[in-house]
Write an enzyme that holds these catalytic residues in place. Structure first.
Site, PDB file in Angstrom:
ATOM      1  N   HIS A 409       0.815  -1.211   0.000  1.00  0.00           N
ATOM      2  CA  HIS A 409       0.000   0.000   0.000  1.00  0.00           C
ATOM      3  C   HIS A 409       0.845   1.256   0.000  1.00  0.00           C
ATOM      4  CE1 HIS A 409      -0.162   1.286   4.407  1.00  0.00           C
ATOM      5  NE2 HIS A 409       0.307   0.070   4.557  1.00  0.00           N
ATOM      6  N   ASP A 419       5.562   2.817   7.800  1.00  0.00           N
ATOM      7  CA  ASP A 419       4.330   2.177   7.307  1.00  0.00           C
ATOM      8  C   ASP A 419       3.562   3.138   6.426  1.00  0.00           C
ATOM      9  OD1 ASP A 419       1.941   0.853   6.936  1.00  0.00           O
ATOM     10  OD2 ASP A 419       1.393   0.786   9.049  1.00  0.00           O
ATOM     11  N   GLU A 456      -5.241   0.922   2.449  1.00  0.00           N
ATOM     12  CA  GLU A 456      -4.973  -0.250   3.278  1.00  0.00           C
ATOM     13  C   GLU A 456      -5.316   0.049   4.717  1.00  0.00           C
ATOM     14  OE1 GLU A 456      -2.156  -2.822   5.822  1.00  0.00           O
ATOM     15  OE2 GLU A 456      -2.538  -0.680   5.795  1.00  0.00           O
ATOM     16  N   GLU A 457      -5.001   1.272   5.137  1.00  0.00           N
ATOM     17  CA  GLU A 457      -5.202   1.628   6.543  1.00  0.00           C
ATOM     18  C   GLU A 457      -6.676   1.653   6.931  1.00  0.00           C
ATOM     19  OE1 GLU A 457      -2.923   1.395   8.405  1.00  0.00           O
ATOM     20  OE2 GLU A 457      -1.029   2.096   7.550  1.00  0.00           O
ATOM     21  N   ASP A 485       4.345  -4.326   2.309  1.00  0.00           N
ATOM     22  CA  ASP A 485       4.047  -3.269   3.280  1.00  0.00           C
ATOM     23  C   ASP A 485       5.389  -2.843   3.897  1.00  0.00           C
ATOM     24  OD1 ASP A 485       2.708  -1.604   5.059  1.00  0.00           O
ATOM     25  OD2 ASP A 485       1.195  -3.076   5.577  1.00  0.00           O
ATOM     26  N   SER A 660     -12.852 -37.387  16.604  1.00  0.00           N
ATOM     27  CA  SER A 660     -11.574 -38.046  16.361  1.00  0.00           C
ATOM     28  C   SER A 660     -10.829 -37.310  15.254  1.00  0.00           C
ATOM     29  CB  SER A 660     -11.816 -39.497  15.942  1.00  0.00           C
ATOM     30  OG  SER A 660     -10.728 -39.969  15.183  1.00  0.00           O
ATOM     31  N   ASP A 696       0.727 -25.849 -13.518  1.00  0.00           N
ATOM     32  CA  ASP A 696      -0.654 -25.598 -13.099  1.00  0.00           C
ATOM     33  C   ASP A 696      -0.962 -26.335 -11.801  1.00  0.00           C
ATOM     34  OD1 ASP A 696      -1.123 -23.915 -15.196  1.00  0.00           O
ATOM     35  OD2 ASP A 696      -2.580 -25.190 -16.223  1.00  0.00           O
ATOM     36  N   HIS A 719      -9.873 -19.916   3.373  1.00  0.00           N
ATOM     37  CA  HIS A 719      -8.736 -20.842   3.374  1.00  0.00           C
ATOM     38  C   HIS A 719      -8.899 -21.777   4.564  1.00  0.00           C
ATOM     39  CE1 HIS A 719      -4.678 -22.296   2.866  1.00  0.00           C
ATOM     40  NE2 HIS A 719      -4.401 -21.408   1.935  1.00  0.00           N
TER      41      HIS A 719
END
Lengths: 780, 780
Positions: A409, A419, A456-457, A485, A660, A696, A719
């Protein structure tokens, strides 16, 4: 500027260099061979024999030529050792090309003025960066705008916090601004410290001190100290967790306002002076920052979709992650006034900071001050505002439809010399050097995309909106995302957080980079890093951590499943226990801070530039993608053991539930075998389709861990292996679905139902790992 | 059997044929140049000159040989005209190879016994099909099991419906089974007509007749006839919409049970006798079928994940799409008894069927019968049961990691001679013919997957679980899915439903196939189809419809975004107004039904086999994928106009809401330009990576229409352009998000909020179409 596209077509035909690389060695031996055949001699004068000889020789020469020609061409398909060494020659040039002075100049150039997201100055820097990238030689550069929800203090009604007497009179007010750092007295437009997206309001009441405002702090408050935060204004110290999580916890506890302060305990290093004489936080400085709980949504009004002109926007009330109560940050000078007269229980030792106050819990003040209250005056406005990403491209020679992204950013709270401008300065030098390589005739196999993100902030908005806008392309084509960053947050050693499949590349690369530390001229960055931060528990190698969140890789890695990494220079976390770096998000992040204290020679930033650039180069130019599935397998095994061990902390409940981890272990074993098999499979590198298919499989490996259903209640965290902790956005959790389900058992009104969710999450994790293993097996 | 893998490696090296092609212009001019150099003449006998000559000649020969060799090898990269004609030779062989007699034999062989999903007999057929596919020459065949929720009648407590008198005595009971068709008297295991997944229970009450049970029927019932269905048992006739939607509507209206009957009006064609003398539905026959409202979830207990041994299963109570009330189907002989004494309002004419009853609405009976009630006796059990898909593969020679899928289900309610065995017989003949091509040395460029799905009749479960299991692979690698359910449902002409990008291929292909109709020996299937079903409104070509749902393509097309098509022989829908085909889902779907009435020569089934096989062949073997983005653009434009027109039906509300379709039209224009540009772009077919990139753009085009967020309330319907109507699963809707939002306005308590949802959906559609356009532009 807008979508300015520099024509590169008149230069070299794309693929030109990429394809005619090889030729040479065979052509040379062919030349040698023809010299040999010239050495044959004639013995008889017989015309017939002479003709026979002549004919045979010519045919032989023809045949020899044919074979050589055929095989010379055959090799064209094999970008092999020669190609590799060509590529590695360019890598060496790239790394060697990075100039500390250039980085210094970049940092100076881009920290002259405050450039908050959505301001004119930040657009100017965008235009300047874009123009310079074009001059450096990128094929195209464009400015990509989005209209997102930002938040600014009201210029005519300042935010502050008062102590009021029984008549409502203000007996103390917190400061309206930080003292301006020396040398910047002429600068206007420094935004005063504020909590972006704070609700407006003027709540008044008693203070309760809640330490860091973590879940466990609120539990301790309620259960051990018997203090109820409902209807109170809580005061918390910064540190340990993301400030947005503190606000979420305060809202859950029923607080009607949150005051955040930086305690010297957390924001001053021992033996260091405050800025400008050192790099510690002065008492008048306060940490700005957003207090959203976005969970990856990007623009709060357009979750899931890019905030374009035509995009439907929800009402602010329905916006994602917006806090419902006022929140405000203060420095420790002001905090003393609020804390010193508080009453109520004495705090446990680990709740005490190092200010000269008793850190009593409250609620409210004690003794003579009992009738005083605290009033917050918050007038911050939410506002849909235009932001601009800068997107630059180098078109890939052979696989233009494969993208390697370097993104960081540009927007800063004030000058942002650390930053993010330490990162911006590094990226600028990286782009300049890639431009130099292009001028020398190099062109990467794959497309490289450089991104300067905005806002970004304010919740990773620029990067997230672009990811939403390009999701379909990125899903099919993105090989990796490298985050850029802040490039430095300490003076000790390298810090890398990345996906396991990049471990090997990071190690290999850092062995080719020199240590930036004085007295270490002869050792590699790898060795310097290794001796400072060894991964002892697991193995004898430099420590690499999991990716959490808090920077722009989030949408790429956790929503889209693009392999990702970040690298920066950091402190010694064994000895330096303060949070982040002391002047984080204050007006004291100046060029001088970096130049005087963090990196006077700019060699640390050069080392970070070399790491970031080297990752991009190798990912974009290696014939076979430098991703390592076996490292992923090793990490999965470690994570599975560790999450199972966590569940074992309640062995009886675990047994009673019937949960389990066998299915998960079995999936991990399966994945491990598939990863081994994958890397052992013979690969005909001369077959472009076979090579592409294998690449791929490597590219899509990270994608295989994405579950379109998302994590429970966090649809944009998809994810299954990695997500930010729901307790602290900054921390990366392995198997976050299982982790959260286990965490919820403690607070569940119906533990058997909570255990059912644990079982469900184990099943989802096992399935995902099995499915990822399938992607590594031969494709048919 | 299990994962039996036949080795194919000893055959031809993959890629062998694909590569040996062409000649470069450079080679030709080089040859010219070397000839010139041969034309030099000798003037003196001097040894030196002789040596010069010798040397020059040898070098020239060497060079010539080199150039020829080099360029000979250069050709390997260019699959060109030669390849195409080879491929089209094999296509001709494939089409010519389809034998009506073989299809006849297949149909006979696989309709000897009932083979309901989850039964021993259906597993036997799976094993037999798998073994025969291997014998035909597929590279590998595997049986893939899942454990899913099925539903069977209780064998000791039959389901039936009674009329009971005031003392509870049963004065009439519906039949417990269909009369067994002649010739099959020895067969046991014919499952009696039932509604799979009906809730258990014995509700008793008054009947209400609700016509077809559509939303509009229930509205009419309430608003025009003033009859309340709450607490009543509703009796609806089959037809017009999917039976599961009728049950959902009945539940929404508060009904406590649903009886479904087939009215001769909907299930008998004029002038046709009932089976076995004709193909009309006998009065004792009743339509089986599931009454789920799954919306693409697959196994109700494991939505989103494959139902493997280790998979977590929700409780039945939380299962997806299960009806909460008893449901039961009856034939029209039984229906007469229930309907004839009903009282209440006289129905509108379009509520009347052709039974000799008054079709009064109720509630309850009239006159002497007023005290009688209806009691349903439902004892159907839900049961987790193992099912088996058969998956066969031909490994692609050049791109094994690209999948073209031909899938159809194998499970049937009874014998299933039409549904699905007419499809199974056709697929079996297709596999045999692909095996013959393999034996002749052909191997497709891409991998072909043949699938025999299980448990389609229970909610598309086999195909959906496999899609869930393989989602990550399919997302990256699936080129197209061709569905192979019933191959015939009428005797009139071809019917094709497919994604717009397949229109051109379908037309091209059907021009290469002969009409199966008597007297049309000289015309193509295309012409025969064209003259019977012209797409008049839109253009002068055979009609192609949108895909809805109700068969196994659903998960592939609507959840995953894989281009899909289905083809079958159908009735004349202008003149034959009955629903489906009369004996649909009854025990009368026998081999004899097809052989005597639907396709005595089996030439219609052959034509369908040729269409399905030809699609698979072209998609798997064409160098450039035969997908047409411009057809997609044309369809999008048509759909956008039509949905905007629909919104215009309330012009004042539309204006007041501020909703506008401009963004959508602009996106469609953008897509149209991108599609045109895409197909006009020059393509160097000799560059395997460029070709692959272009094919990837074509393959991923359909994927670009997928929104991971799903449609509101239907998370597994993710296709923004096509989804089944929420009113009728069988019907495909364009822009379903907008359509549903417009539909909801009528019933909304808060119309302005409902219009907000319309605006949001337009924005999502516009974004998706823009994003899809981006995927067609040059990749960098």
């Amino acid at each position: 500027m807008k979508t300015r596209q520099k024509s590169w077509r008149n230069r070299e035909e794309p693929g030109g260099t990429g394809r005619n690389r090889l030729r040479s060695p065979a052509a040379q031996s062919a030349r040698g061979a023809s010299r040999d055949s010239c050495c044959s001699t004639m013995r008889t004068e017989s015309r017939i024999i002479w003709w026979l000889r002549w004919t045979v020789t010519v045919i032989a020469a023809l045949l020899l030529g044919f074979v050589i020609g055929w095989s010379a061409n055959h090799k064209r398909l094999q970008p092999n050792a020669v190609d590799k060494s060509t590529s590695s020659k360019y890598l060496k040039e790239l790394l060697r090309g990075m100039q500390p002075d250039q980085i210094r100049r970049n940092l100076w150039k881009f920290t002259r003025l405050p450039h908050l997201a959505g301001t004119e100055q930040n657009l100017r820097y965008a235009e300047q960066i874009g123009e310079e990238w074009l001059e450096f030689g990128l094929d195209s550069v464009e400015l990509v705008p989005y209209d997102v929800l930002l938040s600014y203090p009201n210029q005519s009604q300042p935010n502050y916090i008062s102590i009021v007497d029984r008549f409502g009179g203000e007996v103390f007010n917190t400061s309206l601004a930080e003292p301006v750092p020396e040398g910047y007295e002429h600068v206007s437009d420094i935004v005063p410290p504020y909590s972006a997206f704070s609700a407006k309001g003027q709540p008044e009441g008693d203070l309760v001190y809640v330490n860091y405002g973590r879940t466990e702090d609120f539990s301790q408050l309620k259960e051990e100290m018997g203090v109820n935060a409902t209807g109170k204004i809580v005061i918390v110290r910064y540190g340990k967790i993301f400030r947005g999580n503190k606000v979420t916890n305060a809202m859950s506890a029923g607080a009607k306002g949150v005051i955040m302060f930086s305690d010297p305990d957390d924001y001053c290093a021992a033996g260091v002076q405050t800025y400008p004489d050192g790099w510690n936080l002065p008492g008048g400085g306060a940490q700005r920052g957003n207090v959203l709980n976005l969970n990856g949504a990007g623009d709060p009004l357009t979750p899931g979709y890019p905030a374009k002109e035509y995009t439907y926007r929800s009402s602010i009330e329905k916006g994602a992650g917006l806090p419902k109560i006022p929140v405000h940050p203060i420095g420790y000078h002001d905090a003393v006034h609020l804390l010193k007269n508080m009453g109520g229980p004495t705090p446990p030792n680990n709740w005490k900071g190092t200010l000269d106050v008793p850190y009593r819990i409250g609620p409210g003040f004690t003794g003579d001050f009992k009738s005083q209250k605290v009033r917050m005056n918050l007038h911050t406005n939410n506002q849909v505002t235009r932001i601009h990403n800068v997107i630059g491209r180098i078109r890939g020679a052979l696989e233009p439809d494969r993208y390697v992204i370097l993104g960081g950013h540009r927007d800063a709270w004030v000058f942002g010399a650390i930053d993010p401008m330490s990162g911006v300065a590094v990226v600028h030098e990286i782009v300049r050097n890639f431009g130099l390589l292009l001028r020398k005739g190099w062109r990467p196999r794959r497309t490289i995309i450089f991104a300067s993100w905005d806002a970004e902030e304010f919740g990773l908005q620029g990067s997230t909106e672009w990811a939403e806008d390009n999701a379909k392309l990125l899903q099919e084509r993105a090989v990796a995302y490298i985050n850029a960053d802040s490039a430095i947050e300490g003076m000790y050693t390298l810090r890398v957080d990345c996906t396991p499949s990049l471990h090997t590349l990071v190690y290999d690369l850092t062995k080719q980079i020199a240590s930036p530390e004085e007295g270490e001229e002869d050792i590699s960055l790898y060795d310097s890093w290794h001796k400072r931060d060894n991964w002892t528990d697991d193995r004898d190698a430099p420590r690499i951590s999991k990716l959490g969140s808090g920077s722009d890789f989030e949408a790429y890695f956790i929503r889209l499943g693009v392999a990702a990494a970040r690298a920066r220079y950091t402190k010694n976390k064994e000895t330096e226990r303060y949070s982040s770096y002391p002047v984080y998000h204050t007006g004291y992040e100046t060029f001088e801070l970096v130049e005087k204290f963090y990196d006077p020679t700019f060699k640390r930033l050069r080392a970070v530039a070399q790491v970031r650039a080297g990752l991009i180069f190798q990912l974009a130019d290696s014939q076979l993608l430098p991703l390592d599935a076996e490292q992923y397998a090793a990490s999965l095994e470690k994570y599975a053991l560790s999450i199972a061990r966590l569940a074992q902390r309640s062995p009886e409940q675990l047994a009673a539930s019937g949960a389990s981890f066998d299915a998960l272990f079995s999936a991990v074993n399966n994945f491990t075998a598939a990863a081994r098999g994958f890397h052992e499979r013979p690969l005909r590198r001369d077959d472009p389709l076979e090579l592409r298919a294998v690449n791929d499989q490597l590219m899509y490996l990270e994608r295989a861990f994405i579950d379109p259903m998302g994590l429970p209640g966090r649809p944009f965290y998809r994810h299954v292996i990695f997500a930010p902790s729901s307790q602290n956005k900054y921390a990366g959790m392995a198997f976050p679905g299982i982790y959260d389900a286990l965490f919820d058992i403690k607070n569940s009104a119906d533990p058997p139902a909570a255990w059912e969710e644990v079982k469900r999450q184990i099943s989802i994790a096992a399935f995902t790992v099995h499915a990822a293993a399938m992607t590594l097996t031969p494709p048919a």
